[in-house]
Design a protein around this motif. Sequence first.
Motif, mmCIF file in Angstrom:
data_model
loop_
_atom_site.group_PDB
_atom_site.id
_atom_site.type_symbol
_atom_site.label_atom_id
_atom_site.label_comp_id
_atom_site.label_asym_id
_atom_site.label_seq_id
_atom_site.Cartn_x
_atom_site.Cartn_y
_atom_site.Cartn_z
ATOM 1 N N ILE A 22 77.037 -40.347 89.381
ATOM 2 C CA ILE A 22 76.370 -40.545 90.278
ATOM 3 C C ILE A 22 77.278 -42.058 90.753
ATOM 4 C CG2 ILE A 22 74.249 -41.326 91.537
ATOM 5 C CD1 ILE A 22 73.887 -38.561 90.100
ATOM 6 N N ILE A 23 77.563 -42.542 90.358
ATOM 7 C CA ILE A 23 78.638 -43.922 90.246
ATOM 8 C C ILE A 23 79.892 -43.601 90.773
ATOM 9 C CG2 ILE A 23 79.297 -46.861 89.861
ATOM 10 C CD1 ILE A 23 76.541 -46.723 88.529
ATOM 11 N N ILE A 63 68.587 -39.955 95.650
ATOM 12 C CA ILE A 63 69.351 -41.004 94.295
ATOM 13 C C ILE A 63 68.877 -41.515 93.489
ATOM 14 C CG2 ILE A 63 71.919 -42.207 94.432
ATOM 15 C CD1 ILE A 63 72.475 -40.363 96.958
ATOM 16 N N LEU A 64 68.589 -42.699 94.459
ATOM 17 C CA LEU A 64 67.566 -43.777 93.692
ATOM 18 C C LEU A 64 66.471 -43.354 92.226
ATOM 19 C CD1 LEU A 64 66.241 -45.481 96.621
ATOM 20 C CD2 LEU A 64 68.029 -46.504 94.777
ATOM 21 N N ALA A 104 72.847 -50.742 85.548
ATOM 22 C CA ALA A 104 73.360 -49.831 84.332
ATOM 23 C C ALA A 104 74.000 -51.555 84.208
ATOM 24 C CB ALA A 104 75.051 -49.436 85.717
ATOM 25 N N SER A 105 73.517 -52.018 84.746
ATOM 26 C CA SER A 105 74.310 -53.445 83.492
ATOM 27 C C SER A 105 73.737 -54.381 82.864
ATOM 28 C CB SER A 105 75.227 -54.587 84.293
ATOM 29 O OG SER A 105 76.013 -54.295 85.248
ATOM 30 N N ASN A 106 72.311 -53.455 83.221
ATOM 31 C CA ASN A 106 70.976 -54.368 82.160
ATOM 32 C C ASN A 106 71.616 -53.788 80.569
ATOM 33 O OD1 ASN A 106 70.260 -55.277 84.603
ATOM 34 N ND2 ASN A 106 68.910 -53.681 84.831
ATOM 35 N N MET A 128 72.888 -49.342 97.811
ATOM 36 C CA MET A 128 73.213 -48.492 96.267
ATOM 37 C C MET A 128 73.935 -48.594 95.003
ATOM 38 S SD MET A 128 70.169 -46.174 96.881
ATOM 39 C CE MET A 128 71.305 -44.868 95.635
ATOM 40 N N LEU A 129 75.288 -48.495 95.279
ATOM 41 C CA LEU A 129 76.366 -48.963 94.240
ATOM 42 C C LEU A 129 75.839 -50.333 93.760
ATOM 43 C CD1 LEU A 129 79.656 -47.470 96.039
ATOM 44 C CD2 LEU A 129 78.711 -47.201 94.255
ATOM 45 N N ILE A 130 75.332 -51.161 95.135
ATOM 46 C CA ILE A 130 75.536 -53.206 93.799
ATOM 47 C C ILE A 130 74.704 -52.977 92.607
ATOM 48 C CG2 ILE A 130 74.815 -55.000 94.601
ATOM 49 C CD1 ILE A 130 76.473 -54.337 96.774
#
Length: 463
Positions: free
Chosen positions: A436-437, A84-85, A328-330, A320-322
């Motif tokens: 994925i999220i 996942i990572l 994704a917010s970058n 993982m979600l955090i």
Amino acid sequence: MKVRVLLYLMVLIILIILLLYITSSSSSIYSLNRLATLGLLYVLYLVFDSLDPRYSNFTVYNDWFKLSDTNLPIIYIQLLLVIILLIYTTVNQRYFLQSTWVYPIILFNLLGLLLFPIVNDMLLLYIIIELQSYSLYILTGIHHKSYNSTRGSMLYFVTGGIASIGILVAIYMVYNLIGTCNITEISNYYTIHNINNIFDPIDILIISLIFKMGLAPLHSWSIAVYNYAPTYITAYISIVAKISILSWIYINANLVHLDIIILIFIISIAIAGYKPLFQVNIKTILAYSGILNFGYLLIPVVLQDPAYYIYLIQYIITHMLIFLCLLASNKFIINPNSDWSPIVNVNQLIIPNRMLIFILIICFLSLIGIPPLPGFYGKYYILVSLLHNNYTLESLSIIIFSVIATYYYAYIIKQLASNYTRNMINEPINNTLSIIISILFVIFLGYYIYIFDMLNVINIILS
């Protein structure tokens, strides 16, 4: 037979989809990373198909490795976690500088992650922990043009070297005392001779491993390294390395003086509950949150309770979600701190995507322990185990420091909630990341549904 055919069909479908996805990629690095991720998915299938719990407690390579019902779930968890990572490295991001060597180094690190929980020889334990550690040193400084990344890598190397010296000293003292490095034989020796020394060589080994994990009071280096490393690398090293080491301690807890683990537990949750109250750095807060949660995980280690798996799985999903939401917010950060870590402080969490904000808020509420979120069930089963075994002081410690930790989680939630109410355009994120999220978030929300079935399966496997 039908189940196996369905699994083969699923693997074939995934292969076709990913190959079609690769053909649309404009970068060879992303294509190679997708192929490597596909290879790991197939490895996961092979592991699932070949490792049969009915044949547990067998050893291979002259007793160097021992497979048991206890460490089988850890292998599955770590493979899924790394896959996942790694998916994040298969998509093009605005502030993520891709490196050709990230994936090969992570694969080398994965060898150490998977072998460490099943190691059954102290000399080999040192070799595998160094395989795991050296790949993490390189991974931390993979972006050598970043001063902070290089600084974090050197600090990680120096502190990891000190811990490695402690491991070697412990191995020498154990061999000098018993005359063997085989962990099964060492365990039998301790059982037969009923050794209850206040401090013995195994305790030096455990303290060295705790040092490598970065738990309190030997935690200062980990906070600095997590800050200096790129955000993606911070997500990787803050989860996978700790899981591997703590799982080995959990599996071999019969060798450990439990008083030492209890002491580390109290110090860890006290420091991790108090220190972040004065922090505004999001990565520092998350680093202390990791120390707090792994401090909680020390209790099932002491009690040898299946709650270890319940808390570990919910911790992995939540963090993982955090981290995926932060990564994704970058793309929304107009004035990034750097290309490696665009978001540093909590006040930078101005995210024009309401679903990302919503997921982050729910995750932090779970860390607080709000029912029926997964964090509540993790803490609940740990507290039940403590009270069942008459550990009243430890139960009160968890309650008190969880309440204190609520303040800095609420501080982040307040910042996120203030942005959620603003009138802003709901900007989309990368399609792969959003899938994925979404999948992780569905699993996260449904945790309370399948947690009871999970407990039954774990009890059957461990019985």
